[in-house]
Design a protein around this motif. Structure first.
Motif, mmCIF file in Angstrom:
data_model
loop_
_atom_site.group_PDB
_atom_site.id
_atom_site.type_symbol
_atom_site.label_atom_id
_atom_site.label_comp_id
_atom_site.label_asym_id
_atom_site.label_seq_id
_atom_site.Cartn_x
_atom_site.Cartn_y
_atom_site.Cartn_z
ATOM 1 N N ASN A 1 -3.987 -8.114 10.886
ATOM 2 C CA ASN A 1 -3.517 -6.795 10.468
ATOM 3 C C ASN A 1 -3.631 -5.743 11.571
ATOM 4 O O ASN A 1 -2.828 -4.814 11.643
ATOM 5 N N LYS A 2 -4.644 -5.889 12.428
ATOM 6 C CA LYS A 2 -4.861 -4.869 13.458
ATOM 7 C C LYS A 2 -3.674 -4.753 14.400
ATOM 8 O O LYS A 2 -3.472 -3.706 15.013
ATOM 9 N N PHE B 1 -8.207 -3.841 -3.714
ATOM 10 C CA PHE B 1 -7.512 -2.651 -3.259
ATOM 11 C C PHE B 1 -7.565 -1.615 -4.377
ATOM 12 O O PHE B 1 -7.092 -1.861 -5.481
ATOM 13 N N THR C 1 0.794 -1.233 0.000
ATOM 14 C CA THR C 1 0.000 0.000 0.000
ATOM 15 C C THR C 1 0.824 1.280 0.000
ATOM 16 O O THR C 1 0.343 2.311 -0.441
ATOM 17 N N ALA D 1 -11.616 -9.654 8.737
ATOM 18 C CA ALA D 1 -10.538 -9.244 9.646
ATOM 19 C C ALA D 1 -9.577 -10.397 9.895
ATOM 20 O O ALA D 1 -8.346 -10.205 9.972
ATOM 21 N N SER E 1 -17.674 -8.972 8.377
ATOM 22 C CA SER E 1 -16.526 -8.124 8.714
ATOM 23 C C SER E 1 -15.552 -8.863 9.618
ATOM 24 O O SER E 1 -14.326 -8.672 9.510
ATOM 25 N N ARG F 1 -7.328 -10.955 6.796
ATOM 26 C CA ARG F 1 -6.264 -9.950 6.624
ATOM 27 C C ARG F 1 -5.204 -10.223 7.682
ATOM 28 O O ARG F 1 -5.319 -9.807 8.833
ATOM 29 N N ASN G 1 -4.283 -6.362 -4.442
ATOM 30 C CA ASN G 1 -4.096 -7.192 -3.251
ATOM 31 C C ASN G 1 -2.845 -8.057 -3.318
ATOM 32 O O ASN G 1 -2.210 -8.320 -2.296
ATOM 33 N N THR H 1 -4.782 -11.160 2.274
ATOM 34 C CA THR H 1 -5.776 -10.084 2.289
ATOM 35 C C THR H 1 -7.176 -10.700 2.280
ATOM 36 O O THR H 1 -7.326 -11.909 2.114
ATOM 37 N N LYS I 1 -1.789 -0.368 9.627
ATOM 38 C CA LYS I 1 -2.987 0.437 9.433
ATOM 39 C C LYS I 1 -3.608 0.056 8.094
ATOM 40 O O LYS I 1 -2.945 -0.520 7.232
ATOM 41 N N SER I 2 -4.868 0.382 7.899
ATOM 42 C CA SER I 2 -5.563 0.020 6.676
ATOM 43 C C SER I 2 -4.843 0.590 5.452
ATOM 44 O O SER I 2 -4.512 1.773 5.398
ATOM 45 N N GLY I 3 -4.591 -0.287 4.465
ATOM 46 C CA GLY I 3 -3.949 0.130 3.223
ATOM 47 C C GLY I 3 -2.466 0.386 3.340
ATOM 48 O O GLY I 3 -1.840 0.825 2.384
#
Length: 319
Positions: free
Chosen positions: A195-196, A240, A15, A296, A292, A299, A249, A235, A200-202
């Motif tokens: 990913n969390k 993306f 990203t 999560a 969702s 990812r 992705n 992902t 960060k997102s992206g």
């Protein structure tokens, strides 16, 4: 949890910076080569288990043959005893009839010669069977020893991976409940990081908390230089579309994986030849992409640790 870390690092890498076509192809080539090595190691582990089962089946077959030959040997021994008894009876009868008639003497003499010939043949057959029995027993002992050696090597590899898994779990205790899991299956250790925890997102830049987790993991890997380390970025199935330095992705998952490699490379104790970065994009999900929560989990970065199987391969080749 390993898979989660790999996914996050590849996602982060894809990203924030644009990878040239040449670099992308180099990364893709390296990934294909190293994934082939990884598949070969995984296949070798499966082959060694199949070889062990095959040796056990051969041992069982040899044991059955051994028992049959031993039974035949015992029957021959009984035949020898019976023939010897017949011979002794005829010899006694011959002695008693020796004075009665020359004809009876000749008949008994002929029977004695036939019995002696049979006795000699049986004794020769018994000697052959005894020799065959000894060879079978030696072969059985040799195969039993090789099976024992294989079992000991496999057990040692499994214990080493269990110790590694426990060491990683202990080192990453502070990150429990933060999207990190450590599992052992199929002779390998899997560390998955969502990913969390890492990005960060992206983004493919690892955050401070994620860096701490990677550094702790690197300390354990530095103490186990013979372990092959495959880092996979994953992902979800959402395309993306931010443009810029990320083409999609695949690119994002690869960048995030190489971000983890970069942090591990700071540890001089880690053998960089054992590290492999791979982008898996959205094509190896562990949960549904319909929710969702499932997205999560998908990812993620996964770190897959595989033991070297050189000693087991050498033993199998010697067989």
């Amino acid at each position: 949890m390993f898979k989660y870390y790999i996914f996050l690092s590849v996602f982060a890498l894809t990203t924030t910076s644009c990878v040239s076509s040449k670099l992308y192809k180099e990364l893709e080539g390296k990934y294909n080569t190293l994934k082939s090595d990884y598949d070969e190691l995984s296949g070798s582990n499966d082959q060694e288990i199949l070889q062990k089962k095959d040796l056990e089946q051969q041992l069982a077959s040899l044991q059955d043959t051994f028992d049959k030959v031993q039974s035949e040997r015992d029957k021959l021994a009984q035949d020898v005893v019976a023939l010897q008894k017949k011979y002794d009876n005829l010899d006694a009868a011959y002695s008693a009839l020796e004075q009665n008639s020359s004809k009876s003497i000749e008949e008994n003499a002929q029977k004695n010669r036939e019995l002696l010939a049979q006795l000699e043949a049986k004794e020769q057959a018994l000697a052959v069977e005894n020799d065959r029995l000894m060879r079978l027993e030696a072969d059985m002992q040799d195969r039993s020893q090789r099976i024992a050696e294989l079992e000991a090597l496999i057990a040692a590899k499994d214990q080493a991976m269990t110790d590694l898994k426990n060491a990683i779990s202990s080192a990453l205790t502070a990150f429990e409940g933060k999207g990190l899991t450590v599992e052992q299956r199929n002779g390998k250790v899997y560390v998955s990081m969502e990913n969390k925890l890492l990005f960060k997102s992206g983004s493919w830049s690892v955050g401070s908390e994620g860096r701490k987790a990677i550094v702790q993991l690197g300390k354990v890997l530095g103490e186990n230089p013979e372990i092959a380390v495959l880092i996979e970025g994953h992902t979800d199935n959402v395309p993306f579309s931010n443009g810029g330095q990320i083409s999609g992705n695949w690119d994002l998952s690869t960048k995030r994986a190489t971000s983890i490699i970069s942090i591990l490379s700071e540890n001089d104790a880690i053998n960089l030849e054992n590290l492999t970065a791979a982008g898996r994009s959205e094509y190896a999900p562990i949960a549904t992409n319909q929710t969702s929560e499932g997205k999560a989990k998908n990812r993620r970065i996964e770190v897959i640790l595989t033991p070297k199987l050189d000693e087991i391969s050498k033993l199998l080749n010697n067989n």
